[in-house]
Design a protein around this motif. Sequence first.
Motif, PDB file in Angstrom:
ATOM      1  N   SER A  76      11.124  85.115  36.879  1.00 36.77           N
ATOM      2  CA  SER A  76       9.978  84.613  37.638  1.00 36.77           C
ATOM      3  C   SER A  76       9.135  83.625  36.847  1.00 36.77           C
ATOM      4  CB  SER A  76       9.093  85.786  38.067  1.00 36.77           C
ATOM      5  OG  SER A  76       8.649  86.515  36.930  1.00 36.77           O
ATOM      6  N   ILE A  77       9.693  83.043  35.772  1.00 32.87           N
ATOM      7  CA  ILE A  77       8.900  82.137  34.933  1.00 32.87           C
ATOM      8  C   ILE A  77       9.252  80.672  35.154  1.00 32.87           C
ATOM      9  CG2 ILE A  77       8.574  83.882  33.151  1.00 32.87           C
ATOM     10  CD1 ILE A  77      10.776  82.522  31.527  1.00 32.87           C
ATOM     11  N   GLY A  78      10.113  80.372  36.125  1.00 28.75           N
ATOM     12  CA  GLY A  78      10.441  78.992  36.444  1.00 28.75           C
ATOM     13  C   GLY A  78      11.810  78.532  35.990  1.00 28.75           C
ATOM     14  N   THR A  79      12.524  79.343  35.214  1.00 28.07           N
ATOM     15  CA  THR A  79      13.863  78.958  34.772  1.00 28.07           C
ATOM     16  C   THR A  79      14.880  79.186  35.892  1.00 28.07           C
ATOM     17  OG1 THR A  79      14.201  81.161  33.826  1.00 28.07           O
ATOM     18  CG2 THR A  79      13.400  79.423  32.344  1.00 28.07           C
ATOM     19  N   TYR A  80      15.964  78.415  35.869  1.00 26.68           N
ATOM     20  CA  TYR A  80      17.006  78.545  36.881  1.00 26.68           C
ATOM     21  C   TYR A  80      18.337  78.059  36.326  1.00 26.68           C
ATOM     22  CZ  TYR A  80      16.589  73.482  37.585  1.00 26.68           C
ATOM     23  OH  TYR A  80      16.580  72.121  37.394  1.00 26.68           O
ATOM     24  N   TRP A  81      19.412  78.381  37.035  1.00 25.82           N
ATOM     25  CA  TRP A  81      20.725  77.817  36.749  1.00 25.82           C
ATOM     26  C   TRP A  81      21.319  77.357  38.072  1.00 25.82           C
ATOM     27  CZ3 TRP A  81      25.754  79.085  38.275  1.00 25.82           C
ATOM     28  CH2 TRP A  81      25.873  80.227  39.072  1.00 25.82           C
ATOM     29  N   GLY A  82      22.308  76.456  38.015  1.00 22.41           N
ATOM     30  CA  GLY A  82      22.890  75.949  39.250  1.00 22.41           C
ATOM     31  C   GLY A  82      24.232  75.280  39.034  1.00 22.41           C
ATOM     32  N   MET A  83      24.817  74.838  40.141  1.00 24.89           N
ATOM     33  CA  MET A  83      26.078  74.107  40.139  1.00 24.89           C
ATOM     34  C   MET A  83      25.951  72.920  41.085  1.00 24.89           C
ATOM     35  SD  MET A  83      28.840  77.262  40.276  1.00 24.89           S
ATOM     36  CE  MET A  83      30.240  76.139  40.093  1.00 24.89           C
ATOM     37  N   GLU A  84      26.781  71.872  40.848  1.00 29.36           N
ATOM     38  CA  GLU A  84      26.728  70.669  41.673  1.00 29.36           C
ATOM     39  C   GLU A  84      28.144  70.139  41.920  1.00 29.36           C
ATOM     40  OE1 GLU A  84      24.323  67.980  39.455  1.00 29.36           O
ATOM     41  OE2 GLU A  84      22.490  69.178  39.642  1.00 29.36           O
ATOM     42  N   PHE A  85      28.310  69.522  43.082  1.00 29.91           N
ATOM     43  CA  PHE A  85      29.579  68.880  43.435  1.00 29.91           C
ATOM     44  C   PHE A  85      29.253  67.575  44.143  1.00 29.91           C
ATOM     45  CE2 PHE A  85      32.763  67.911  46.666  1.00 29.91           C
ATOM     46  CZ  PHE A  85      33.921  67.843  45.897  1.00 29.91           C
ATOM     47  N   GLY A  86      29.969  66.488  43.807  1.00 28.98           N
ATOM     48  CA  GLY A  86      29.629  65.233  44.463  1.00 28.98           C
ATOM     49  C   GLY A  86      30.584  64.104  44.178  1.00 28.98           C
ATOM     50  N   LEU A  87      30.147  62.917  44.548  1.00 30.96           N
ATOM     51  CA  LEU A  87      30.894  61.675  44.369  1.00 30.96           C
ATOM     52  C   LEU A  87      30.042  60.715  43.551  1.00 30.96           C
ATOM     53  CD1 LEU A  87      32.213  61.143  48.017  1.00 30.96           C
ATOM     54  CD2 LEU A  87      33.483  62.097  46.074  1.00 30.96           C
ATOM     55  N   GLY A  88      30.701  59.967  42.659  1.00 29.29           N
ATOM     56  CA  GLY A  88      29.953  59.036  41.827  1.00 29.29           C
ATOM     57  C   GLY A  88      30.801  57.859  41.402  1.00 29.29           C
ATOM     58  N   SER A  89      30.263  57.084  40.485  1.00 35.79           N
ATOM     59  CA  SER A  89      30.963  55.900  39.987  1.00 35.79           C
ATOM     60  C   SER A  89      30.626  55.691  38.519  1.00 35.79           C
ATOM     61  CB  SER A  89      30.565  54.660  40.794  1.00 35.79           C
ATOM     62  OG  SER A  89      29.160  54.426  40.683  1.00 35.79           O
ATOM     63  N   ARG A  90      31.445  54.898  37.867  1.00 36.15           N
ATOM     64  CA  ARG A  90      31.169  54.454  36.504  1.00 36.15           C
ATOM     65  C   ARG A  90      31.812  53.083  36.326  1.00 36.15           C
ATOM     66  NH1 ARG A  90      35.128  57.396  32.176  1.00 36.15           N
ATOM     67  NH2 ARG A  90      36.977  57.710  33.480  1.00 36.15           N
ATOM     68  N   GLY A  91      31.288  52.307  35.388  1.00 36.81           N
ATOM     69  CA  GLY A  91      31.833  50.969  35.195  1.00 36.81           C
ATOM     70  C   GLY A  91      30.946  50.117  34.311  1.00 36.81           C
ATOM     71  N   TRP A  92      31.176  48.802  34.377  1.00 38.43           N
ATOM     72  CA  TRP A  92      30.432  47.875  33.538  1.00 38.43           C
ATOM     73  C   TRP A  92      30.605  46.461  34.076  1.00 38.43           C
ATOM     74  CZ3 TRP A  92      33.782  44.294  31.369  1.00 38.43           C
ATOM     75  CH2 TRP A  92      35.136  44.663  31.340  1.00 38.43           C
ATOM     76  N   GLY A  93      29.843  45.526  33.520  1.00 39.87           N
ATOM     77  CA  GLY A  93      29.957  44.142  33.910  1.00 39.87           C
ATOM     78  C   GLY A  93      29.652  43.225  32.735  1.00 39.87           C
ATOM     79  N   TYR A  94      30.192  42.016  32.782  1.00 38.09           N
ATOM     80  CA  TYR A  94      29.966  41.049  31.712  1.00 38.09           C
ATOM     81  C   TYR A  94      30.123  39.643  32.287  1.00 38.09           C
ATOM     82  CZ  TYR A  94      30.633  38.354  27.409  1.00 38.09           C
ATOM     83  OH  TYR A  94      30.517  37.427  26.416  1.00 38.09           O
ATOM     84  N   SER A  95      29.223  38.764  31.896  1.00 41.33           N
ATOM     85  CA  SER A  95      29.312  37.371  32.356  1.00 41.33           C
ATOM     86  C   SER A  95      28.858  36.425  31.258  1.00 41.33           C
ATOM     87  CB  SER A  95      28.448  37.160  33.612  1.00 41.33           C
ATOM     88  OG  SER A  95      27.096  37.411  33.337  1.00 41.33           O
ATOM     89  N   GLU A  96      29.488  35.291  31.181  1.00 46.18           N
ATOM     90  CA  GLU A  96      29.151  34.283  30.176  1.00 46.18           C
ATOM     91  C   GLU A  96      29.608  32.922  30.682  1.00 46.18           C
ATOM     92  OE1 GLU A  96      29.898  33.242  25.440  1.00 46.18           O
ATOM     93  OE2 GLU A  96      30.910  34.933  26.392  1.00 46.18           O
ATOM     94  N   ASP A  97      28.662  32.003  30.798  1.00 44.96           N
ATOM     95  CA  ASP A  97      28.946  30.650  31.279  1.00 44.96           C
ATOM     96  C   ASP A  97      29.680  30.704  32.625  1.00 44.96           C
ATOM     97  OD1 ASP A  97      27.716  29.670  29.014  1.00 44.96           O
ATOM     98  OD2 ASP A  97      29.588  29.649  27.870  1.00 44.96           O
ATOM     99  N   ASP A  98      30.938  30.246  32.652  1.00 43.25           N
ATOM    100  CA  ASP A  98      31.697  30.187  33.899  1.00 43.25           C
ATOM    101  C   ASP A  98      32.665  31.361  34.056  1.00 43.25           C
ATOM    102  OD1 ASP A  98      30.456  27.799  34.525  1.00 43.25           O
ATOM    103  OD2 ASP A  98      31.995  26.603  33.500  1.00 43.25           O
ATOM    104  N   TYR A  99      32.465  32.401  33.266  1.00 37.20           N
ATOM    105  CA  TYR A  99      33.377  33.538  33.309  1.00 37.20           C
ATOM    106  C   TYR A  99      32.611  34.819  33.627  1.00 37.20           C
ATOM    107  CZ  TYR A  99      36.709  37.096  31.764  1.00 37.20           C
ATOM    108  OH  TYR A  99      37.544  38.190  31.708  1.00 37.20           O
ATOM    109  N   GLU A 100      33.217  35.660  34.493  1.00 36.09           N
ATOM    110  CA  GLU A 100      32.585  36.930  34.871  1.00 36.09           C
ATOM    111  C   GLU A 100      33.665  37.992  35.061  1.00 36.09           C
ATOM    112  OE1 GLU A 100      30.243  38.813  38.739  1.00 36.09           O
ATOM    113  OE2 GLU A 100      30.027  36.672  38.273  1.00 36.09           O
ATOM    114  N   ILE A 101      33.415  39.191  34.523  1.00 35.45           N
ATOM    115  CA  ILE A 101      34.333  40.302  34.701  1.00 35.45           C
ATOM    116  C   ILE A 101      33.520  41.563  34.983  1.00 35.45           C
ATOM    117  CG2 ILE A 101      34.413  40.740  32.202  1.00 35.45           C
ATOM    118  CD1 ILE A 101      37.287  41.792  32.629  1.00 35.45           C
TER     119      ILE A 101
END
Length: 213
Positions: A76-101
């Motif tokens: 009763s002091i505010g602590t808890y535990w839990g579980m989660e399930f979901g969808l997500g993403s990860r990645g990156w980007g880079y651009s320089e002058d006339d080039y982009e990836i």
Amino acid sequence: MKKVLSIVATLLLCVGTQAQIVSSRSSIVRTEKQQSNKQWFLRGGLNVMKMTGDDDESGSKLGYNFIYGFQKPMGSIGTYWGMEFGLGSRGWGYSEDDYEISQIAHNVQISPFTFGYKYNITNNIALDAHLGAYVSCDYLGKITEKEDYNGKTEETTVKIGDWDDWKRFDAGMNIGVGIWYDRFNFDITYQRGFIKTWESNTSNVLIRLGVAF
């Protein structure tokens, strides 16, 4: 007549007192039951994605993260535990002058455990600090390269199955803090992967809104 009225008054007083005791006990039982119940919630929003490593110079890219989970009080002091399930993403980007990836991978995520603490500022407002672990598996993704040649853009796309040295599985930690207003939640979580892919690790900042039910 006075004796009869006195008896009736005494009986009514006893009944009223007994009703108050029963009502108080019922209220305590309801409160204890509410404290022990799981709180289910939905949470989703933006993901500021990038990869981090010793020699990594990639930039960030916007993605997403949506989860369904629960929080179960521990005492009763505010602590808890839990579980989660979901969808997500990860990645990156880079651009320089006339080039982009840029690269993005879409994944299924599971958090087998999360431990947290809620501090009530008022009856309706609470701070929520939490720490947990996650595992994920990329099921779809692509790398896109764009390069300009004399005003003409050439674009090349490679699907996830053709990437060299990319590990689809990841595992790491989630650490974050949020604020609850009644049933509604605003949360910021940092997600760090421990499995290297291309000599880099997942590094996501999740900015999400949630609702409990």
